[in-house]
Design an enzyme around this catalytic site. Structure first.
Site, PDB file in Angstrom:
ATOM      1  CE1 TYR A   1      -3.092  -3.011   0.889  1.00  0.00           C
ATOM      2  CE2 TYR A   1      -4.500  -1.084   1.031  1.00  0.00           C
ATOM      3  CZ  TYR A   1      -4.350  -2.444   0.902  1.00  0.00           C
ATOM      4  OH  TYR A   1      -5.453  -3.229   0.804  1.00  0.00           O
TER       5      TYR A   1
ATOM      6  CE  LYS B   1       1.438 -17.334   1.970  1.00  0.00           C
ATOM      7  NZ  LYS B   1       0.879 -18.625   2.285  1.00  0.00           N
TER       8      LYS B   1
ATOM      9  CG  ASP C   1      -1.792 -19.614   3.850  1.00  0.00           C
ATOM     10  OD1 ASP C   1      -1.090 -19.163   4.776  1.00  0.00           O
ATOM     11  OD2 ASP C   1      -1.399 -20.507   3.098  1.00  0.00           O
TER      12      ASP C   1
ATOM     13  CG  ASP D   1      -7.810  -3.939   2.875  1.00  0.00           C
ATOM     14  OD1 ASP D   1      -8.868  -3.715   3.473  1.00  0.00           O
ATOM     15  OD2 ASP D   1      -7.557  -3.474   1.763  1.00  0.00           O
TER      16      ASP D   1
END
Ligand code: NAP
Length: 381
Positions: free
Chosen positions: A135, A202, A248, A272
């Site tokens: 972002y 992640k 995930d 988000d």
């Protein structure tokens, strides 16, 4: 009579309807608590389409100056064109004022229709890093001079040979900015007697960005909160458990074992996605509040966007902005005001007079407009 100023940005699309409805609720709550001995003076700050019409600028300097002066503002959603056009005004505001913590509490209000068997088991507060990650806005379109130069550089210096027609984006995650968001999440957990803080990342794939975020999270906890924190392998009574999960897997965890999670801290993009997914578990975006907070300035806002197809229909749920107001009043120390709004909001849901989004899923509900919902909240205070 005491009066204090709070800035507001009405927002685009449905922003106008939800702001009008929310203001009604905020003013009524103040009247109930202070009987007009203290009032809020709402200062309009122009942004988005309304600002463009007036100043030819989507985010005028005056709005930025006013926010800097007022320090607290609440905003409706602002539209952002996809794949072209100007940069997100929401992202610009967060970066301009360094509002590094996007805080999104997600919990269940009794009676809200939802897809889960036990929706009340989810009660989390998501701390999403707000200024870095993908972002940061460092990206170049395929074929641009900058993208081609960077592609050549990568090939020459690092033998990384990417297709010439690639668009490129850069994902910065720094130690200092990871430290400060994790610090804020742990401090919140301590102040609010929460049970655990989970770092979501992640890092198995993006080792030096997301993996580093995880490492720095544990590092700052060890440096600054050692006596208050324990790890999952060594749980100690009265201490906050610090753990981490891969992003995930976390989506599955929050669906299957929501009560094992409490405060969550994560880089921008994961945050988000996760906050919308969590909002859906307890009834959807229409009632999901949020705040963007820095060291000095705070802007409170609904999690959802401007839902343009419903603009000016007086139809959508103002709940997310009303509950963002609850966060704002808690933040400025008006906890009684916050509390009566939240209680009346809960009663309004239980009365089954709700906006279309909830009415379409609720047995025996009466669909009411955005403004009628707010009036009902006021009458239940
Ligand atoms: P959106 O405006 O969040 O709307 C998506 C769907 O969510 C709506 O069609 C509606 O679902 C539901 N929804 C949203 N607000 C609701 C409310 N108050 N009450 C009940 N349901 C509500 O997402 P979008 O259509 O993808 O984005 C529209 C614009 O908003 C874009 O320009 C985007 O960039 C911008 N945006 C701004 C912000 C922000 O200001 N912080 C955040 C996200 C997006 P149903 O169709 O099922 O009724």
């Amino acid at each position: 009579m005491e009066c204090f100023k709070i800035g507001f940005i009405e927002g685009d699309g449905t922003g106008k309807d939800i702001w009008k409805a929310s203001k009604l609720v905020f003013d009524e709550a103040f009247r109930k608590v202070y009987n007009n001995s203290k009032i809020i003076e709402w200062v309009e700050l122009l942004a988005g389409v309304k600002a463009f019409k007036e100043y030819g600028d989507y985010l005028p300097q005056k709005t930025l100056d006013d926010i800097k002066f007022l320090k607290i503002a609440i905003k409706g959603p602002l539209e952002t064109p996809i794949g072209e056009g100007f940069r997100s005004l929401n992202v610009t505001l967060r970066q301009y004022f360094d509002l590094y913590a996007c805080i999104r509490p997600v919990k269940y209000y009794q009676g809200v229709p939802n897809p889960m068997k036990n929706p009340e088991k989810l009660d989390v507060v998501i701390f999403r890093e707000n200024t870095e990650d993908l972002y940061a806005g460092i990206e170049w379109s395929a074929g641009s001079k900058e993208a081609l130069m960077l592609l050549d550089f990568l090939k020459d210096k690092y033998s990384v040979d990417l297709p010439k027609d690639s668009g490129l984006g850069i994902k910065p995650i720094s130690r200092e900015k990871s430290y400060r968001i994790v610090r804020r999440a742990i401090q919140f957990a301590l102040d609010n007697r929460r049970k655990s803080v989970t770092i979501v990342h992640k890092g198995n794939i993006m080792k030096y960005t997301e993996g580093a975020f995880r490492k720095w999270g544990y590092e700052i906890a060890e440096k600054e909160f050692k006596e208050h924190i324990c790890l999952e392998k060594d749980i100690q009574q009265g201490k906050i458990i610090l753990k981490d999960r891969i992003a995930d897997a976390m989506f599955q965890q929050l669906l299957l074992r929501p009560d094992e999670y409490d405060v969550i801290v994560t880089p921008n993009l994961n945050g988000d996605y996760l906050s919308d997914a969590c909002a859906a578990q307890v009834g959807g975006l229409g009632i999901a509040p949020g705040a963007n907070i820095g060291d000095e300035i705070a802007i409170f806002e609904a999690t959802h966007g401007s839902a343009p197809k419903y603009a000016n229909l007086n139809k959508v749920n103002p709940g997310s902005l009303i509950l963002s107001g609850v966060m704002m009043f808690e933040y400025i120390g008006e906890s009684e005001v916050a509390s009566i709004i939240e209680k009346a909001f809960q009663k309004a849901i239980l009365s089954k007079k709700v906006t279309y989004d909830l009415a379409r899923q609720m047995d025996g509900a009466v669909e009411v407009s955005c403004s009628s919902f707010a009036e009902n909240v006021c009458s239940l205070m």
